[in-house]
Design a protein around this motif. Structure first.
Motif, short mmCIF file in Angstrom:
data_model
loop_
_atom_site.label_atom_id
_atom_site.label_comp_id
_atom_site.label_asym_id
_atom_site.label_seq_id
_atom_site.Cartn_x
_atom_site.Cartn_y
_atom_site.Cartn_z
N ASN A 244 0.87 -1.17 0.00
CA ASN A 244 0.00 0.00 0.00
C ASN A 244 0.91 1.21 0.00
OD1 ASN A 244 -2.10 1.83 0.21
ND2 ASN A 244 -3.15 0.74 1.85
N ASP A 258 -7.83 -1.93 5.88
CA ASP A 258 -6.48 -2.45 5.70
C ASP A 258 -6.07 -3.37 6.84
OD1 ASP A 258 -6.24 -1.13 3.30
OD2 ASP A 258 -5.19 0.60 4.14
N TYR A 274 2.90 -1.96 4.31
CA TYR A 274 1.97 -0.84 4.43
C TYR A 274 2.81 0.44 4.46
CZ TYR A 274 -2.27 1.64 5.78
OH TYR A 274 -3.36 2.48 5.80
#
Length: 343
Positions: A244, A258, A274
């Motif tokens: 991400n 998420d 992330y």
């Protein structure tokens, strides 16, 4: 018997004509189609790192830098707002001609609702070559009776036939919308006013995906195809990396979704990077490295790409293709990038 042979010949000729018309009228300049149309021109089994997902992919991952600095032959099969059920079938389509050693998928749009199947994703879908994979993709879009014109979408030409009279050389030799194996460099820097809108969200970013309000499940269709995408990679024994890219507009809805996705990744043993959790390691400065609240600009893409490349070197050991026969297109793309963009 003779009538049957004539019928078979007729349908073969008709299929050939439709395929030619599809190719002639295919929209090669739309953001939803550029990366796919250029993917179809790639040499078989030449892509070592295949990246799939939304605009977070084609703004954030710098294919030229991956090749220049690390020798990685990568391609970004991305489109704006790409939903995962389209991502899954694009992966299935890609694996017909490519044997990547790593698949990277950006989870940035998985928090969205079912109805968020935008125009660009629709154009990507109808630009796929007619095949059983495309038909399954159309059925996935129609899963909840959205009433998509399945036959027209499958044939593509019914949607593009009106472009015939407007075709120009740009439809065949695109010199305006250049992509570098899918990468779209953008030097725009987010305005102070726009960044200030998300000041609270930026300050609230923590180093963990465990959000105070807990997890928020993604939609049924999204989860189904995320799991299918993971399962396909594992079935083909292809390492998968979920990512991400760093972004500023990190609202509760995204963070909670998420966190749920992170749990799915752990269930399958799939790594997830992330981006916002590693901003310091990447040295990402939102004021300088974003083009808007959701996307990295060129400067941010360099930092993000370097971080991903370091992770890949440690965990995957992709081959260094610099100077190798059959990989001239990456060298040529890099040279074009420096000539067209950086000169």
């Amino acid at each position: 018997m003779r009538k049957a042979v004539k019928a078979v010949v007729f349908f073969i000729v008709l299929a050939g004509v439709v395929m030619v018309l599809n190719d002639l009228t295919l929209n090669r300049r739309s953001e939803g189609c550029i990366q796919l149309s250029e993917f179809y021109e790639m040499e078989e089994d030449s892509i070592d790192m295949l990246c799939i997902g939304s605009s977070h992919i084609y703004y954030g991952i710098n294919t030229c830098r991956l090749y220049d600095e690390y020798g990685i032959a990568s391609y970004l099969l991305a489109s704006p707002g790409q939903p995962v059920w389209l991502s899954y079938y694009l992966l299935e389509e890609a694996l017909k001609t490519q044997e990547p050693e790593l698949v990277l998928f950006d989870i940035g749009t998985l928090y969205r609702k079912e109805e968020d199947f935008g125009a660009y994703s629709w154009e990507t879908l109808i630009s796929m070559k007619p095949s059983y994979t495309k038909w399954k993709a159309i059925q996935a879009v129609n899963q909840y009776e959205e009433c998509v014109d399945a036959v027209g979408a499958f044939l593509s030409f019914p949607y593009y036939h009106t472009r015939y009279a407007a075709l120009t050389s740009e439809d065949f030799e695109n010199t305006q919308e250049i992509r570098y194996h899918g990468y779209k460099p953008d030097f725009t820097v987010i305005t102070e006013k726009e960044l200030k809108k998300w000041e609270g969200a930026v300050q609230g970013i923590t180093d963990t995906l465990v959000y105070p309000k807990g997890e928020k499940p993604i939609t049924e269709r999204t989860e189904e195809h995320l799991r299918k995408l993971i399962a396909l990679c594992q079935e083909k024994d292809i390492p998968l990396l979920l990512v991400n890219a760093p972004y500023a507009n990190e609202v509760d809805e995204k963070r909670e979704a998420d966190a749920y996705i992170s749990r799915i990744a752990r269930e399958y043993g799939v790594p997830l990077i992330y981006g916002n959790n590693f901003r310091q390691e990447m040295q990402i400065d939102f004021a300088a490295d974003l083009l808007d609240a959701s996307h990295l600009n060129y400067y941010g893409s360099v930092k993000y790409t370097d971080y991903l490349a370091a992770w890949i070197e440690e965990n995957c050991s992709l081959p260094d293709r610099r100077g190798n026969q059959g990989y001239q297109s990456w060298q040529e793309a890099s040279e074009l990038f420096w000539e067209q963009v950086m000169s």
